[in-house]
Each structure stands twice: as C-alpha cells, then as structure tokens.
Design an enzyme around this catalytic site. Structure first.
Site, PDB file in Angstrom:
ATOM      1  N   LEU A 119       0.860  -1.181   0.000  1.00  0.00           N
ATOM      2  CA  LEU A 119       0.000   0.000   0.000  1.00  0.00           C
ATOM      3  C   LEU A 119       0.896   1.231   0.000  1.00  0.00           C
ATOM      4  CD1 LEU A 119      -2.704  -0.842   2.729  1.00  0.00           C
ATOM      5  CD2 LEU A 119      -2.937  -1.028   0.246  1.00  0.00           C
ATOM      6  N   ASP A 120       0.428   2.323  -0.621  1.00  0.00           N
ATOM      7  CA  ASP A 120       1.163   3.581  -0.580  1.00  0.00           C
ATOM      8  C   ASP A 120       1.324   4.040   0.871  1.00  0.00           C
ATOM      9  OD1 ASP A 120       1.067   3.528  -3.316  1.00  0.00           O
ATOM     10  OD2 ASP A 120      -0.523   5.034  -3.487  1.00  0.00           O
ATOM     11  N   VAL A 121       2.355   4.835   1.106  1.00  0.00           N
ATOM     12  CA  VAL A 121       2.583   5.397   2.443  1.00  0.00           C
ATOM     13  C   VAL A 121       1.354   6.165   2.922  1.00  0.00           C
ATOM     14  CG1 VAL A 121       3.927   7.100   3.739  1.00  0.00           C
ATOM     15  CG2 VAL A 121       5.095   5.510   2.198  1.00  0.00           C
TER      16      VAL A 121
ATOM     17  N   THR B 210      -1.768   5.707   2.060  1.00  0.00           N
ATOM     18  CA  THR B 210      -3.006   4.931   2.006  1.00  0.00           C
ATOM     19  C   THR B 210      -3.083   4.018   3.224  1.00  0.00           C
ATOM     20  OG1 THR B 210      -3.031   4.950  -0.408  1.00  0.00           O
ATOM     21  CG2 THR B 210      -4.336   3.259   0.666  1.00  0.00           C
TER      22      THR B 210
END
Length: 320
Positions: A150-152, A154
C-alpha cells in the site's frame, strides 16, 4: 574501469556508450535511466551532480539526447544490501489476524510496506519485527514476507506471509488476480456513469518524478468502481482492482478528472482538502478476500475508516 565519483565523494564505474536509436529524443535523465537500469530520480541526481556528460559537455537533465551522441556516466556504487529487517515499533499498527502462515495488519497512514532507498520512516515489516513476529524469509531481504503493498499515504489492510509456503501461494494468487482487493475512496464530483470500469494503461509520468500517469503503451491497468454515496462536491466509491499498478486508483480517477479528495499530487482541489481537514488522499484499503494458503478456505477481512477519513466523510454528509 573505475574513477572517482567526486561530486558525492564515492567510487563509481565510469561508462561511455553511444545513445541507441531507440532513445533518440528522450530527456537525458530518462535516457540514463533506461540505459543503465537506474530509477528516474537516481539518474536525475547523477546529472545534477555533474556525473554525466554528452559528447564531453555537461547538460541539463531535461536536455534531449540524439542517437549517436556519446554519453559518459559515472555510475554510483551499488547500495549496501539490507541483510535483515530492523525492528522498529509502529504506532497504531493493528493486527487483524495472525496464525502460523499469515498476519493481516491494518496499516496506519505514514507507514511504508517495507524499507526502500530514500525512505527513513516506519515500515510494516519493521513494526512486525518489533512485535516479535516471525516473517517468511522469502523475497528480497528488506521486504521479506511482503506479497503486496500500500502507498505510504493509504491506510487499510495488508497481508504478510509468515511461512514459506504462504509466501509462495499468496504471491501466485496476487499474480493470477484471484485475491479480491476492495478500496473505498472519496473522489471529487459525481461520476458518470455511477458504476463502471476504467481500462487505461499506466506507466511512469514522462516529466514528473514520483508520479505515474495513463500512458499509451503502459502496463495494462483495470479498475472497477461503484458509487456508494454522492454529495454536492464529492462521491464515496467502492473500488475493486483487477490489476495492482503503483498509484493505480489515484491515477485512474485523476485521469477521469475526479481525483481522490486530498490527493494534491494528482490534482485534488486544495480548498476542498482544507475544508475537510485532509492532509492526504481519501483512500482506504477496505477489505481483502483470498483463499487461505494452507487451509484452503476463503477468508475475508474488513477495516474501518481511520479517524481522519471518517471525520472528512462526516463533514461531507453533514453538508449534504
């Protein structure tokens, strides 16, 4: 041969090669990236540090190269390999499920999935190590056990493999797209149609580092969405990913001119973001459904919205 890489005070390998026909007309940093397998950022840094020249002349990273130009680059030394995950406690990293094969976590904002060059903040793998959890040793050293990311910015659910068989089975499941990943997002405006599919290829943005874009010839990328609630200025949507490209949801909705609320990187309205008190994109990994890697039964996990997203959604509902 080797030569001193004086701008950074390191030793590096000096390489001199002609620009091939296939790179004719590209920016200098992009050409270096393609020729030597460096990231776009690393290539741009080499040019800025004076470690690259074209026909013996220093150029700007945005200058175009031509086929046949002689490109000389002093490559940086290879990074020191990471041998183990550094245990680092992570605030608000919650364990949703844990057995001998997998651990499912609810990732807070500001936490990366694993260590990577340039990232000095907390990681899921470091947080799990600090909890004393044993993770699969499969995969690169710094991301052992990680089967998806997951993105930082998100929040939401991630599954990490603990056993070697779980790593192998889950990696194959994500590759074969048998894992159902559902996200909730609040995007600007109202979508037309309210339910649909975005099928548009994604690749690195041609001019902006750290960003991705819908690019002809990019990797196939498919996003399915369904509007759950509509407000005067935004919509809450349920999103199912068929593919898992970097920033896929953010890129696809931005390309439709409906960026995730709060996502200033991809064109969100800063006034609306401020009104809702958001400092990151409204995007949450809501649920994960997959076949348990050793038991074989289907498991589903669901995550509630974190406080910042819940508050922003509450503000939208109150205004409506």
């Amino acid at each position: 041969m080797t030569a001193a890489y004086s701008p950074a005070g390191r030793e590096g390998e000096r390489r001199t090669v002609p620009v091939p026909d296939g790179l004719d007309g590209l920016r200098l940093d992009l050409a270096i990236s393609r020729l030597f397998g460096l990231s776009r950022t690393a290539a741009a840094t080499l040019v800025d540090d004076g470690a690259a020249s074209v026909d013996g002349v220093s150029r700007s990273k945005s200058d175009k190269v031509r086929a046949g130009d002689w490109l000389e680059v002093v490559l940086p030394p290879p990074p020191v390999p990471v041998t183990e995950v550094e245990p680092t406690p992570v605030d608000n990293l919650r364990i949703v499920f844990d057995d001998d094969d997998i651990v499912v976590v609810d990732k807070p904002v500001g936490v990366a999935a694993h260590a990577s060059p340039g990232w000095t903040g907390p990681t899921v793998t470091g947080g799990l190590a600090a909890m004393g959890l044993r993770i699969s040793t499969s995969g690169a050293a710094e991301r052992q056990g990680v089967v998806h990311r997951l993105d930082v910015g998100t929040t939401g659910l991630m599954v990490v493999a603990k056993s070697e068989i779980a790593y192998s089975v889950l990696k194959r499941a994500f590759k074969e797209r048998t894992v159902e990943k559902r996200y909730h997002a609040v995007v600007q405006g109202q979508l037309d149609p309210l339910r649909g599919t975005i099928d548009a290829p994604i690749d690195r943005h041609p001019t902006h580092d750290y960003r991705w874009a819908v690019i002809s010839g990019g990797k196939p990328s498919v996003t399915h969405y369904d509007t759950l609630e509509a407000f005067p200025s935004a919509s809450l949507v349920d999103v199912r990913l068929e593919t898992g490209r970097t920033h896929q949801i953010r890129v696809h909705f931005s390309a439709m001119r409906h960026p995730c609320v709060g996502d200033l990187t991809y064109g969100a309205d800063p006034t609306l973001s401020a009104r809702l008190g958001l400092e990151r994109q409204w995007l949450h990994a809501r649920s994960l459904t997959f076949e348990h890697p050793t038991r074989g039964d289907e498991v589903t996990f669901v995550s509630e919205y974190p406080p910042d997203l819940a508050d922003a959604l509450g503000t939208l509902r109150a205004a409506a």
